[in-house]
Design a protein around this motif. Structure first.
Motif, PDB file in Angstrom:
ATOM      1  N   GLU A  68      -2.292  -1.345 -10.331  1.00 45.15           N
ATOM      2  CA  GLU A  68      -3.553  -1.562  -9.338  1.00 45.15           C
ATOM      3  C   GLU A  68      -3.288  -1.006  -8.150  1.00 45.15           C
ATOM      4  O   GLU A  68      -2.779  -2.176  -7.108  1.00 45.15           O
ATOM      5  CB  GLU A  68      -4.283  -2.803 -10.061  1.00 45.15           C
ATOM      6  CG  GLU A  68      -5.437  -2.969  -9.066  1.00 45.15           C
ATOM      7  CD  GLU A  68      -6.549  -1.946  -9.477  1.00 45.15           C
ATOM      8  OE1 GLU A  68      -6.758  -1.063  -8.753  1.00 45.15           O
ATOM      9  OE2 GLU A  68      -7.268  -2.034 -10.608  1.00 45.15           O
ATOM     10  N   MET A  69      -3.838   0.117  -7.754  1.00 48.56           N
ATOM     11  CA  MET A  69      -3.589   0.486  -6.175  1.00 48.56           C
ATOM     12  C   MET A  69      -5.075   1.082  -5.777  1.00 48.56           C
ATOM     13  O   MET A  69      -5.078   1.628  -4.702  1.00 48.56           O
ATOM     14  CB  MET A  69      -2.686   1.565  -6.144  1.00 48.56           C
ATOM     15  CG  MET A  69      -2.685   2.572  -7.171  1.00 48.56           C
ATOM     16  SD  MET A  69      -1.218   3.834  -7.455  1.00 48.56           S
ATOM     17  CE  MET A  69      -1.551   4.563  -9.103  1.00 48.56           C
ATOM     18  N   GLY A  70      -5.944   0.569  -6.384  1.00 51.30           N
ATOM     19  CA  GLY A  70      -7.396   0.474  -5.914  1.00 51.30           C
ATOM     20  C   GLY A  70      -8.511   1.257  -6.786  1.00 51.30           C
ATOM     21  O   GLY A  70      -9.451   1.117  -6.541  1.00 51.30           O
ATOM     22  N   GLN A  71      -7.529   2.097  -7.925  1.00 50.89           N
ATOM     23  CA  GLN A  71      -8.725   2.522  -9.129  1.00 50.89           C
ATOM     24  C   GLN A  71      -9.448   1.649  -9.826  1.00 50.89           C
ATOM     25  O   GLN A  71     -10.231   2.397 -10.537  1.00 50.89           O
ATOM     26  CB  GLN A  71      -7.433   3.593  -9.520  1.00 50.89           C
ATOM     27  CG  GLN A  71      -6.770   3.178 -10.361  1.00 50.89           C
ATOM     28  CD  GLN A  71      -5.442   2.659  -9.988  1.00 50.89           C
ATOM     29  OE1 GLN A  71      -5.525   1.704  -9.219  1.00 50.89           O
ATOM     30  NE2 GLN A  71      -4.470   2.887 -10.680  1.00 50.89           N
ATOM     31  N   THR A 425       3.141  -6.191  -8.565  1.00 53.85           N
ATOM     32  CA  THR A 425       1.959  -6.935  -7.658  1.00 53.85           C
ATOM     33  C   THR A 425       0.777  -5.915  -7.435  1.00 53.85           C
ATOM     34  O   THR A 425       0.956  -4.649  -7.975  1.00 53.85           O
ATOM     35  CB  THR A 425       2.331  -7.233  -6.386  1.00 53.85           C
ATOM     36  OG1 THR A 425       2.843  -6.108  -5.561  1.00 53.85           O
ATOM     37  CG2 THR A 425       3.636  -8.381  -6.489  1.00 53.85           C
ATOM     38  N   LEU A 426      -0.158  -6.448  -6.984  1.00 56.57           N
ATOM     39  CA  LEU A 426      -1.236  -5.426  -6.383  1.00 56.57           C
ATOM     40  C   LEU A 426      -0.728  -4.567  -5.508  1.00 56.57           C
ATOM     41  O   LEU A 426       0.197  -4.969  -4.773  1.00 56.57           O
ATOM     42  CB  LEU A 426      -2.448  -6.245  -5.980  1.00 56.57           C
ATOM     43  CG  LEU A 426      -3.287  -6.914  -6.619  1.00 56.57           C
ATOM     44  CD1 LEU A 426      -4.369  -7.876  -5.947  1.00 56.57           C
ATOM     45  CD2 LEU A 426      -4.176  -6.070  -7.792  1.00 56.57           C
ATOM     46  N   MET A 427      -1.394  -3.175  -5.199  1.00 51.36           N
ATOM     47  CA  MET A 427      -0.932  -2.245  -4.215  1.00 51.36           C
ATOM     48  C   MET A 427      -1.936  -2.166  -3.253  1.00 51.36           C
ATOM     49  O   MET A 427      -3.135  -1.810  -3.620  1.00 51.36           O
ATOM     50  CB  MET A 427      -0.377  -1.303  -4.852  1.00 51.36           C
ATOM     51  CG  MET A 427       1.090  -1.264  -5.504  1.00 51.36           C
ATOM     52  SD  MET A 427       1.212  -0.246  -7.080  1.00 51.36           S
ATOM     53  CE  MET A 427       1.262  -1.699  -8.284  1.00 51.36           C
ATOM     54  N   GLY A 428      -1.480  -2.010  -2.015  1.00 53.29           N
ATOM     55  CA  GLY A 428      -2.543  -1.544  -0.973  1.00 53.29           C
ATOM     56  C   GLY A 428      -2.305  -0.075  -0.970  1.00 53.29           C
ATOM     57  O   GLY A 428      -2.343   0.544   0.334  1.00 53.29           O
ATOM     58  N   GLY A 429      -2.678   0.520  -1.912  1.00 54.14           N
ATOM     59  CA  GLY A 429      -2.702   2.057  -1.982  1.00 54.14           C
ATOM     60  C   GLY A 429      -1.585   2.271  -2.480  1.00 54.14           C
ATOM     61  O   GLY A 429      -0.503   1.878  -2.409  1.00 54.14           O
TER      62      GLY A 429
END
Ligand code: FES
Ligand code: FES
Lengths: 752, 163
Positions: A68-71, A425-429
């Motif tokens: 999950e990098m924003g999409q 983890t979640l990704m900031g892009g």
């Protein structure tokens, strides 16, 4: 039955035995199965109904094993499961889950086959199908190529449907009624008399239930969740500062680190002097890592400050010293020796050009680009040398490629892969950058040097900008001719270093054959041109390069659509109409018509305003964009943008809109400003002041049309990017008469 | 390493999200790292470290500041971070608007965006598009969420005017 057969062979519909007070038939067998990683460490009240669904007394967890990098992938992929499982989105927890080959991506390699996405012939379809074999063999748990939705489309729905069937069967046994008499509603099995059993109470009763036949998947008109704009499950934490990115990981006794490595990328370190750094406050350790030094301190800032004071003696970079020399290498690659592919060769281009009354020639070029995700690269690692967990290593990292992280970290720690735990983890892009391994390897190396202490290693923005694996520079040469108000011949030659060679090389793999990314976004466009040829040339490897949102289409969309525009201009035909006349693929024509109609193309505009259009098919998605600019004494202002895409089936329209807007803005940022240059073997740009991006006041309103005429369901993370640069370039040309053939545009115009 | 010429760690008094705290830090340490690494308030993000991106935006006495370039020794006012603006149980109107408009993509820039927007609307409850441009242009978003940020700022202005 055919569908079930396929699933069973793939082996992902394994049902675990929940263990309540003793071993239950089948438990051991499933426990040993590598196919369902959720079966490890499963509690007594829990059932892992498939690798994607875990039910226990505390709730239902859906595994979304993609980055999950924003999409919005966590929401959309979870909804595929929830739809068939018959639970509401509020009732599920979403987890990334462990790194596992079970989560291999079967759609990601399909883009590389030498068949256009619009080709649905038997051979093309089979070729794509066969890519499932290497994908499974390699076990690549990889997010990229806009493949998450096509990959999950059946897998996740089947997982939900299978889990639901098991839960129904469990309830049937509890109540001693036939399963066929039961239905489900909102997380519970419901009997004809209205009695309900929540899924969470049934987990233990799923113990020895074999997977029954997979029920039919819901018909589209039965969908409650899919096809609707759902609130994103990560929205609240991201708006309250509580979302956990890898940079936010906090562990007991954690130390904070940063690195400096050779600015000549891939080069080794001869020596260093850290005397000053090691005496600085807060600094705890100085640790050599591959190609440089990690500074470990009590706080990230202490580490960053100390790292600045280290002096180094570097070996030179293993590539030319300057961007000029790199471009010269690309220029020199338009030779038959360096020819990499010619996947499009219609008619007789050479003959048509030889007999043309006029040949239109142009050369285009684009620079290296950095990914510049907002969250600087970072990873946390903890290695145990002693105690119960001796030989185990755990990492926390935002990665697009968890299975590769397991391999690399195991090698560094010298342990078996089974001793590596990866928490994604979640990704900031990401934009492709987080498919690389360098930063997580550095965290692992540092952690191995300091056993028992969790180490969070964070790159400075300067390290991030100067140590990327970049979008390659590229040059295109056009020779074309027009006749009877259309294109007679178009010869496009595309040269750049190979992303595949560079990227796979870093993974220790050698990919034979041509690199489709050199011509991606150009060779497979649905234009019908009598004499039409697209040739790829492979320039020598130089600066490390990698996938950058939309990969080859990011440059080739600009080349191809600028070229089409130049040829359209030569005929005097309206450029949008010109494209419509040349395109024979109905969904592609329809997206062009959609932006034409939405934008009111052709209607009179205020003084100084003009529009450009571009169309690029990438990752199977036709995408057309119109951009309106105003040109005045102050420079170029972006006034408005329109985009239309066809995704086949739109699972979550509002999220698709967000991705198209985001993709377009990412393309605009690069087209207007993006440029990485090399001098003395080092990348010259270091931070957002000299590698600027699109800012709030410059971003135009965007109108998005989402269409569903395409034959296949498609992902949308990337297709919004490629048309932005050519649409803007074509608009600038329409406004000013200036045809800019080299990116970024800011070298020749000023943006307001 | 107390006594080293490079650093003087001393007890620094701070008020963060309404709480008075004491933290041992070098006075030159940017507020960002005090918040993140010393106090565990990780909602405030590190993006560039040189006041170029706005990811680290917090309020000091209601004014937006770039915490990455604000030495903690210079902070005398009350610090407010994203964690202090609102929570899942008690959202700020700006956060509600952000959720309603489904603004965030990767979300990494959004703490800073929200902090900037809260401050803008505090000063100027009915901002024009130009006002919004001026206030928000210092906050980068690499995911390109700008159109929804604009919509959310406007929606938040409406919400706040109705309170
Ligand atoms: S981190 Fe402070 S402005 Fe970028
Ligand atoms: S939402 Fe990703 S940087 Fe703004």
């Amino acid at each position: 039955m055919g569908r079930l057969g396929t699933i069973t062979r793939r082996g992902f519909l394994v049902v675990s035995a929940a263990v309540a007070g003793g071993a239950v038939f089948g438990y051991l067998k499933y426990r040993q199965s590598p196919d369902n990683p959720l079966l490890q460490n499963l509690g007594d009240d829990a059932a892992a109904l498939t690798p994607y669904v875990r039910v226990d007394s505390s709730g239902i967890t859906v595994i979304v094993p993609r980055a999950e990098m924003g999409q919005g992938v966590r929401t959309t992929l979870a909804a595929l499961v929830a739809e068939e499982l018959d639970v509401s989105m509020d009732a599920i927890r979403v987890e990334h889950g462990p790194a596992s080959n079970a989560y291999y991506n079967s759609a990601i390699l399909a883009e590389g086959v030498p068949f256009a996405p619009t080709d649905n012939g038997l051979v093309a379809t089979q070729a794509r199908h066969f890519m499932d074999v290497p994908a499974k063999f390699l076990g690549l748990q990889l997010t990229g190529g806009s493949s998450s939705v096509p990959d999950a489309w059946e897998k996740h729905r089947h997982a939900g449907a299978a889990a639901r069937a098991v839960l129904i069967e469990a309830a049937a046994r509890v109540w001693s009624v036939p399963a066929s008499s039961l239905s489900t509603q909102d997380g519970a099995v419901v009997a004809t008399n209205g009695q309900r059993l929540d899924y969470t109470t049934l987990a233990a009763a799923c113990a020895d239930i074999d997977v029954p036949d997979v029920p039919e998947l819901k018909a589209r008109d039965e969908w409650r969740l899919l096809g609707k704009s759902l609130p994103r499950e990560d929205m609240l934490p991201k708006c309250t500062g509580t979302a956990q990115f890898s940079i936010d990981v906090q562990l007991d006794n954690m130390l904070y680190a940063t690195v400096r490595t050779n600015p000549g990328l891939g080069g080794y370190m001869k020596g260093f002097d850290a005397a000053k750094a090691s005496g600085m406050a807060g600094v705890e350790h100085i640790v050599p890592v591959r190609g440089g030094i990690a500074v470990v301190a009590r706080n990230t800032w202490y580490a960053l400050q100390a790292a600045k004071t280290i002096t180094f003696d570097w070996y030179p970079a293993p590539y030319p010293d300057s961007t000029e020399e790199m471009f010269a290498q690309v220029e020199a690659s338009f030779t038959s020796d360096a020819q990499d592919s010619r996947m499009r060769d219609d008619g007789d281009v050479s003959k048509a050009l030889a007999s043309a009354s006029a040949v239109i020639e142009a050369e285009y070029r684009v620079p290296h680009l950095a990914h510049a995700a907002m969250e600087p690269l970072n990873a946390t690692a903890l290695y145990h040398a002693q105690g119960d967990e001796a030989g185990r290593i755990e990492v926390w990292v935002g990665t697009q490629f968890p299975t590769q992280v397991v391999k690399e970290v195991a090698l560094i720690a010298g342990v078996d892969e089974s001793n590596v735990t990866v928490n994604t983890t979640l990704m900031g892009g990401g934009f492709g950058r987080r498919a690389e391994m360098d930063y997580v390897k550095q965290a692992a190396e540092t952690a191995v040097a300091i056993p028992g202490m969790p180490i969070k290693l964070t790159w400075s923005r300067e390290e991030d900008t100067t140590h990327d694996a970049y979008r390659p520079l590229a040059i295109a040469r056009l020779r074309g001719s027009v006749k009877d108000s259309t294109i007679d011949a178009m010869d496009l030659q595309l040269a750049s270093p190979s992303v595949m060679e560079s990227q796979m090389g870093r993974l220790g793999m050698n990919v034979p054959g041509p690199d489709a990314t050199i011509v991606q976004g150009a060779w497979e466009q649905p234009y019908v041109i009598d004499h039409y040829r697209v040739t790829g040339y492979r320039a020598p490897a130089s600066l490390p390069v990698s996938s950058w949102r939309s990969v080859g289409a990011s440059q080739n969309g600009f080349f191809h659509e600028s070229a089409i525009d130049e040829l359209a201009f030569a005929t005097g035909v309206d450029p949008l109409e010109f494209r419509l006349q040349l395109i024979n693929h109905e969904p592609s024509r329809t997206v062009l018509e959609a932006v034409r109609d939405a934008s009111g193309w052709g209607e009179p505009l205020p003084d100084g305003h003009a529009r450009g259009v571009a169309f690029v098919l990438s990752f199977g998605v036709p995408c057309a964009q119109v951009i309106e600019v105003r040109a005045d004494a102050a420079g170029i202002t972006l006034v408005h943008a329109w985009a239309a895409v066809d995704v086949g089936i739109a699972l979550d329209p509002r999220n698709i809109e967000a991705q198209v807007i985001g993709g377009l803005n990412f393309g605009l940022a690069a087209a207007m400003y993006g440029e990485i240059t090399v001098a003395d073997g080092r990348v010259e740009q270091t931070n957002f002041h000299d590698y600027p991006s699109l800012r709030f006041n410059q971003a135009p309103p965007v109108h998005v049309s989402i269409l569903e005429h395409g034959e296949h369901i498609r992902g949308i993370g990337e297709p919004g990017t490629p048309p932005a640069a050519p649409a803007l370039g074509n608009a600038i040309f329409a406004a000013t008469g200036q045809r800019i053939r080299e990116l970024p545009f800011r070298k020749q115009v000023t943006f307001v | 390493m107390p006594g080293s010429p490079w650093c003087e760690e001393i007890a620094v008094q701070l008020t963060v999200n309404g709480e008075s705290l004491e933290v041992d830090a070098d006075l030159a340490m940017p507020l960002l790292w005090v918040l993140r690494d010393e106090l565990g308030l990780t909602g405030t993000k590190f993006g560039c470290g040189i006041a170029q991106c706005g990811a680290c935006t917090v309020h000091v006495d209601g004014r937006p500041v770039r915490s990455c370039v604000t030495p903690v020794g210079t902070v005398s006012g009350e610090v407010m971070t994203i964690e202090g603006i609102g929570s899942a149980e008690a959202l700020h109107a700006v956060q509600e608007a952000w959720i309603e408009q489904q603004v965030a993509q990767c979300g990494y820039c959004q703490s800073g965006q929200i902090m900037t927007a809260v401050s803008l609307l505090g000063d100027n409850p009915q901002p024009s598009d130009d006002d919004i441009d001026r206030a928000m242009s210092g906050n980068l978003c690499r995911c390109g969420t700008y159109p929804r940020i604009r919509a959310a700022v406007k929606a938040a202005a409406v919400r706040l005017s109705e309170v």
